[in-house]
Write a protein that holds these residues in place. Structure first.
Motif, PDB file in Angstrom:
ATOM      1  N   LYS A  43       0.697  -1.425   0.150  1.00 11.82           N
ATOM      2  CA  LYS A  43      -0.004  -0.203  -0.020  1.00 11.82           C
ATOM      3  C   LYS A  43       1.006   1.383   0.004  1.00 11.82           C
ATOM      4  N   TYR A  47       4.509   1.319   0.378  1.00 14.02           N
ATOM      5  CA  TYR A  47       5.906   2.679   0.830  1.00 14.02           C
ATOM      6  C   TYR A  47       6.517   3.531   1.016  1.00 14.02           C
ATOM      7  N   ARG A 139      -9.727  -0.314  15.499  1.00  8.93           N
ATOM      8  CA  ARG A 139     -10.093   0.538  13.712  1.00  8.93           C
ATOM      9  C   ARG A 139     -10.707  -0.466  12.835  1.00  8.93           C
ATOM     10  N   SER A 208       5.249  -7.296   9.814  1.00  7.52           N
ATOM     11  CA  SER A 208       6.525  -7.632   9.906  1.00  7.52           C
ATOM     12  C   SER A 208       6.617  -8.267  11.565  1.00  7.52           C
ATOM     13  N   ARG A 223       1.633 -10.708   6.902  1.00  5.06           N
ATOM     14  CA  ARG A 223       1.133  -9.827   6.280  1.00  5.06           C
ATOM     15  C   ARG A 223       2.288  -8.474   5.964  1.00  5.06           C
ATOM     16  N   GLY A 225       4.826  -5.851   5.950  1.00  3.68           N
ATOM     17  CA  GLY A 225       4.989  -4.683   4.894  1.00  3.68           C
ATOM     18  C   GLY A 225       6.664  -3.910   5.156  1.00  3.68           C
ATOM     19  N   LEU A 226       7.077  -3.384   6.466  1.00  4.00           N
ATOM     20  CA  LEU A 226       8.319  -3.322   6.171  1.00  4.00           C
ATOM     21  C   LEU A 226       9.756  -3.173   6.788  1.00  4.00           C
ATOM     22  N   TYR A 358       8.603   4.195   8.184  1.00  4.28           N
ATOM     23  CA  TYR A 358       7.263   4.015   7.611  1.00  4.28           C
ATOM     24  C   TYR A 358       7.034   5.384   7.227  1.00  4.28           C
TER      25      TYR A 358
HETATM   26  C1  LIG Z   1      -3.568  -4.386   7.537  1.00  5.63           C
HETATM   27  C2  LIG Z   1      -2.165  -3.895   7.734  1.00  5.63           C
HETATM   28  N1  LIG Z   1      -1.852  -5.239   7.710  1.00  5.63           N
HETATM   29  C3  LIG Z   1      -0.113  -5.110   7.423  1.00  5.63           C
HETATM   30  C4  LIG Z   1       0.837  -4.189   7.220  1.00  5.63           C
HETATM   31  C5  LIG Z   1       1.897  -3.914   7.209  1.00  5.63           C
HETATM   32  O1  LIG Z   1       2.369  -3.946   8.819  1.00  5.63           O
HETATM   33  P1  LIG Z   1       4.001  -4.092   8.859  1.00  5.63           P
HETATM   34  O2  LIG Z   1       4.565  -2.821   7.357  1.00  5.63           O
HETATM   35  O3  LIG Z   1       4.946  -3.452  10.526  1.00  5.63           O
HETATM   36  O4  LIG Z   1       5.176  -5.102   8.023  1.00  5.63           O
HETATM   37  C6  LIG Z   1      -0.401  -2.918   7.566  1.00  5.63           C
HETATM   38  C7  LIG Z   1       0.493  -2.064   7.635  1.00  5.63           C
HETATM   39  O5  LIG Z   1       0.392  -0.638   8.193  1.00  5.63           O
HETATM   40  C8  LIG Z   1      -1.480  -2.703   7.538  1.00  5.63           C
HETATM   41  O6  LIG Z   1      -2.011  -1.999   7.852  1.00  5.63           O
END
Ligand SMILES: Cc1ncc(COP(=O)(O)O)c(C=O)c1O
Length: 374
Positions: A43, A47, A139, A208, A223, A225-226, A358
Motif C-alpha cells: 500500500k 511505502y 479500527r 513484519s 502480512r 510490509g516494512l 514508514y
Molecule cells: C492491515 C495491515 N496489515 C499489515 C501491515 C504491514 O505492517 P508492517 O509494515 O508493520 O509489516 C499494515 C501496515 O500498516 C496494515 O495496516
C-alpha cells in the motif's frame, strides 16, 4: 499519482530501489515466518518504493499475493500488469463491489454494516472475502461481541470467505502481553466462526514484527510490509540481515566556497565558522525530506558524511564540506543510506525526528525519479 516524467537533463534526485534486496528480504521474512504464505503489503505505493515494480518482484519471489489499502491502489496494480491475488485491506463500499469483482480483487470485510448488500451483490459479482476481526486494534473489523449476532449473515457469505484476519497493535513492544491477548481473541473468534460453519482457509494476523517475534500462532499466512523494504524497528529484524532496499540520492546542483561568517538559508540559522564549501542539492521538504533535518542530518559523500546546514527549503538543501574536499556539480550525495548502520539510514534519520521510517519513505514525492535495480 503518476510519477513525474523525467527529462534526461532535469532535476537529479533519485530514489534508487534495489528489487533484488526486496526479493531477498521476502525470502528472509518467509523463513522467519516458518514458510507461511506471504501477502506482501504494497500500500501507499509500496511505502514510497513503487507499488508496481515492487509488487512484481514480490510475486516473482513467491509471495501469495499483494495487499493494498484501497480499491484505487488495487486497480493501479492491475493497470501495471500485476495479475496475482490482490487484497484490499481497507474494505469496500457495496457500490465498488462490481469494479473490484471485474478486476479479481479480494477484499477485507471490515464490519457488519454491508453484510446484506454483499449477500445481494456477490452472486453476480463474486469476490474473495477476508473477514477482518477487531482483536484489539480498535479500527476496522468485527468486534468479538458482534460476531455471534452476525453469524447467520456471514454463513450466507461463506462460499466467498477465503480468509480471516486481524492486526497487532503492539507487535514491536518488548512486552508481548497485549499481543498475546490479541492472539487469544483471534483464536476465540476463529472458534466461533468454525462453530457457525465458517471455515476460512487462510488465517493471518501478523505484520513484519509479528513474524520477527514469533507471534504467529496457528496462522497460515503473514502480512509483512516494512521488513520487505529492509527496514525494521526491532533488533530481531537486523539480526535477520534485512537489507534496506531504498537509497535517496541527489546530485550536487551547485558548489561554492564561502568565507567565514557567511550565513546560509532562510532565517540564517547557519553561520560558516571558517571558510568552507556549500553544496546545494535539489531536494527539499516538498520532496519529503523534512524541514527539521536542517542543522541535524548528514549526507554521505565519497565514503564520509557531511552535515546538512541551514534550513531545508521547499526545493533545496545545503551541505557544508571542508574546502579541500573535491566536489563538483553532478556529484551524487546520499541522503538516505542503504547501510542500516549509517547515521543517515532511514531508521536513524526517522529516530532523530521522533518518527518512524514508514513516514519518511511514504512521503517521498512523485517528482523524485524512481530507479529500479533488478
Ligand atoms: C492491515 C495491515 N496489515 C499489515 C501491515 C504491514 O505492517 P508492517 O509494515 O508493520 O509489516 C499494515 C501496515 O500498516 C496494515 O495496516
Amino acid at each position: 499519482m503518476e510519477p513525474l516524467r523525467r527529462h534526461p537533463e532535469g532535476r537529479a534526485l533519485r530514489a534508487e530501489v534495489d528489487l533484488r534486496k526486496v526479493a531477498r528480504n521476502l525470502g528472509r521474512i518467509r523463513a522467519a515466518a516458518g514458510g507461511r504464505g506471504v501477502w506482501g503489503v504494497v500500500k501507499a505505493d509500496a511505502y514510497g518504493h513503487g507499488a508496481v515494480p515492487v509488487g512484481k518482484a514480490l510475486m516473482e519471489g513467491g509471495a501469495t499475493g499483494l495487499a493494498v489499502s484501497s480499491l484505487e491502489e488495487g486497480l493501479e496494480l492491475r493497470r501495471g500488469g500485476v495479475r496475482g491475488p490482490v487484497l484490499v485491506l481497507g474494505g469496500l463500499r457495496p457500490e465498488a463491489v462490481p469494479a473490484a469483482s471485474d478486476e479479481g480483487l479480494a477484499v477485507a470485510l471490515v464490519g457488519p454494516e454491508h453484510l446484506e448488500a454483499y449477500a445481494r451483490l456477490l452472486p453476480a459479482h463474486p469476490l474473495k472475502l477476508h473477514l477482518k476481526l477487531d482483536t484489539g486494534m480498535g479500527r476496522f473489523g468485527f468486534l468479538p461481541s458482534e460476531l455471534g449476532p452476525c453469524l447467520p449473515a456471514l454463513k450466507v457469505l461463506a462460499p466467498w470467505i477465503e480468509g480471516a484476519m486481524g492486526h497487532f497493535a503492539t507487535a514491536d513492544d518488548p512486552d508481548q502481553g497485549f499481543a498475546q491477548r490479541q492472539r487469544r481473541v483471534f483464536e476465540a473468534c476463529l472458534a466461533q466462526l468454525r462453530d457457525g460453519g465458517i471455515h476460512p482457509s487462510q488465517r493471518h494476523h501478523g505484520n513484519s514484527d509479528a513474524c520477527l517475534r514469533n507471534l504467529l500462532g496457528d496462522d497460515t499466512h503473514v502480512r509483512p510490509g516494512l521488513a520487505l523494504y529492509g527496514l525494521t524497528l526491532v533488533p530481531e529484524g537486523r539480526a535477520l540481515g534485512l537489507e534496506p532496499a531504498l537509497e535517496l540520492v541527489a546530485e550536487v546542483a551547485r558548489v561554492k566556497t564561502v568565507p567565514a561568517g557567511t550565513t546560509v538559508g532562510y532565517g540564517r540559522t547557519f553561520v560558516a565558522p571558517h571558510p568552507l564549501q556549500i553544496a546545494t542539492l535539489a531536494c527539499g521538504y516538498a520532496d519529503g525530506y523534512r524541514r527539521d533535518l536542517g542543522n541535524r542530518a548528514v549526507v554521505g559523500f565519497r565514503g564520509r558524511t557531511y552535515p546538512v546546514v541551514g534550513r531545508v527549503s521547499m526545493d533545496y538543501l545545503t551541505v557544508a564540506l571542508p574546502v579541500e574536499v573535491p566536489a563538483a556539480p553532478g556529484d551524487p550525495m546520499v541522503l538516505y543510506s542503504g547501510d542500516p548502520a549509517a547515521p543517515h539510514s532511514l531508521e536513524r534519520v526517522a529516530a532523530s525526528l521522533g518518527t518512524i521510517p514508514y513516514e519518511l519513505t511514504c512521503a517521498l514525492h512523485r517528482r523524485i525519479t524512481r530507479r529500479f535495480f533488478t
